[in-house]
Design a protein around this motif. Structure first.
Motif, PDB file in Angstrom:
ATOM      1  N   GLN A 200     -13.829  -1.519   7.667  1.00  0.00           N
ATOM      2  CA  GLN A 200     -13.559  -2.520   8.697  1.00  0.00           C
ATOM      3  C   GLN A 200     -12.126  -3.007   8.498  1.00  0.00           C
ATOM      4  N   VAL A 201     -11.246  -2.661   9.425  1.00  0.00           N
ATOM      5  CA  VAL A 201      -9.837  -3.020   9.303  1.00  0.00           C
ATOM      6  C   VAL A 201      -9.658  -4.507   9.619  1.00  0.00           C
ATOM      7  N   VAL A 202      -9.031  -5.226   8.702  1.00  0.00           N
ATOM      8  CA  VAL A 202      -8.739  -6.646   8.884  1.00  0.00           C
ATOM      9  C   VAL A 202      -7.344  -6.826   9.473  1.00  0.00           C
ATOM     10  N   SER A 203      -6.387  -6.096   8.949  1.00  0.00           N
ATOM     11  CA  SER A 203      -5.010  -6.110   9.433  1.00  0.00           C
ATOM     12  C   SER A 203      -4.373  -4.796   8.994  1.00  0.00           C
ATOM     13  N   ARG A 204      -3.116  -4.622   9.281  1.00  0.00           N
ATOM     14  CA  ARG A 204      -2.457  -3.389   8.888  1.00  0.00           C
ATOM     15  C   ARG A 204      -2.273  -3.296   7.373  1.00  0.00           C
ATOM     16  N   SER A 205      -2.508  -4.391   6.666  1.00  0.00           N
ATOM     17  CA  SER A 205      -2.304  -4.388   5.217  1.00  0.00           C
ATOM     18  C   SER A 205      -3.586  -4.657   4.423  1.00  0.00           C
ATOM     19  N   GLU A 206      -4.743  -4.694   5.077  1.00  0.00           N
ATOM     20  CA  GLU A 206      -5.981  -4.913   4.331  1.00  0.00           C
ATOM     21  C   GLU A 206      -7.191  -4.436   5.134  1.00  0.00           C
ATOM     22  N   PHE A 207      -8.215  -4.037   4.380  1.00  0.00           N
ATOM     23  CA  PHE A 207      -9.473  -3.646   5.012  1.00  0.00           C
ATOM     24  C   PHE A 207     -10.643  -3.968   4.089  1.00  0.00           C
ATOM     25  N   ARG A 238      -4.052   3.247  11.755  1.00  0.00           N
ATOM     26  CA  ARG A 238      -4.732   1.955  11.734  1.00  0.00           C
ATOM     27  C   ARG A 238      -4.127   0.978  10.731  1.00  0.00           C
ATOM     28  N   THR A 239      -3.551   1.510   9.646  1.00  0.00           N
ATOM     29  CA  THR A 239      -3.013   0.657   8.593  1.00  0.00           C
ATOM     30  C   THR A 239      -1.672   1.187   8.117  1.00  0.00           C
ATOM     31  N   ASP A 240      -0.953   0.335   7.378  1.00  0.00           N
ATOM     32  CA  ASP A 240       0.287   0.752   6.734  1.00  0.00           C
ATOM     33  C   ASP A 240      -0.040   1.558   5.476  1.00  0.00           C
ATOM     34  N   VAL A 243      -1.788  -1.106   1.166  1.00  0.00           N
ATOM     35  CA  VAL A 243      -2.905  -1.921   1.644  1.00  0.00           C
ATOM     36  C   VAL A 243      -3.699  -2.478   0.464  1.00  0.00           C
TER      37      VAL A 243
END
Length: 281
Positions: A200-207, A238-240, A243
């Motif tokens: 579940q992606v929270v932001s581009r720097s965390e999931f 989806r992300t950088d 992460v």
């Protein structure tokens, strides 16, 4: 047989110092018995810490069902802690031989001089379908449809020395992990079975991540799985490439560097030691 219980972000294993203990005669049976959370020590599996001719130590990792796995990111941090804390190799940088090859790690001690954090160079991800291995198309197989559990989902497959199938979901829940996870693990698209990660992606720097591990079921964390999810997030946009993974047992920091290597940083914790009767194996 002397053992030590350790965990990395809640991913717990029973460790045997084969520098000083004989290797168990029936390793799969011992792994199954000692990992049982009701009648054994309890853990996601058993890890043998062995001498190596090419590194500071060799890690052999067995799942709770007795099957041998190539690699475990959380376990290797604990192996490094054990090797350093027990003076098997008192160095701030260690190399450990694994089924993935030689891995290098930097160790960070706490105030008591014992290791608290380990940063591991997990090597480069394997993105060729045949090498993962998976029968799904693509190099890498990214956002590929997979028919499983009565539905079609899009998955991304990565190997970090062991195979992973990453599914990005709106919300990680028990149905994904406990119902769909086991069916992905044994799906015919994965000839050597597979670890199933739900992200579940929270932001581009965390999931947020939960995982159904091949041979062990749901675990509190999976280091190689977190690395695979970080790579999958970057591949699919989806992300950088740097992460933080929030797992049930704690956080892991991941970096897919410009060189192509994936770096994982996380804790390593010793819980207790004891003696196991080999007659129970």
């Amino acid at each position: 047989m002397r053992f030590t219980k350790m965990h990395g972000a809640g991913n717990d294993y029973v460790y045997v110092d084969c520098f000083h203990e004989p290797v168990p005669q029936n390793i799969p049976a011992t792994a199954i018995a000692i990992s049982d959370r009701h009648t054994g020590v309890g853990g996601d599996g058993m890890v043998l810490i062995c001498p190596s001719e090419v590194a500071d130590a060799r890690m052999r990792m067995f799942n709770a069902d007795g099957s041998e796995s190539e690699m475990c990111g959380n376990a290797i941090r604990c192996v490094a802690k054990f090797v350093y804390d027990r003076n098997l190799a008192k160095k701030p940088e260690l190399t450990i031989e694994t089924g993935r090859g030689l891995l290098t790690m930097q160790l960070t001690p706490g105030r008591d001089g014992l290791i608290e954090q380990v940063r591991v160079n997990m090597g480069q991800p394997i993105l060729e379908a045949a090498m993962i291995p998976t029968l799904l198309p693509g190099n890498p197989p990214a956002n590929v449809p997979l028919d499983v559990a009565g539905q079609t989902i899009n998955v991304t497959c990565v190997s970090m020395g062991n195979p992973h199938c990453v599914t990005f979901v709106d919300e990680v829940n028990d149905d994904w992990v406990l119902r769909v996870g086991p069916q992905i693990e044994r799906h015919s698209a994965f000839p050597r079975r597979v670890n199933a990660e739900f992200i579940q992606v929270v932001s581009r720097s965390e999931f947020i991540m939960r995982v159904w591990e091949r041979g062990s079921g749901e675990t509190m964390a999976c280091g190689t799985g977190a690395c695979a999810a970080a790579v999958a997030g970057a591949i699919t946009g989806r992300t950088d490439r740097t992460v933080t993974a929030h797992l049930r047992g704690g956080d892991l920091k991941l970096e897919w560097s410009p060189s192509g290597d994936v770096y994982m940083t996380g804790p390593a914790t010793e819980v207790f030691s004891g003696d196991w009767s080999t007659s129970l194996s």
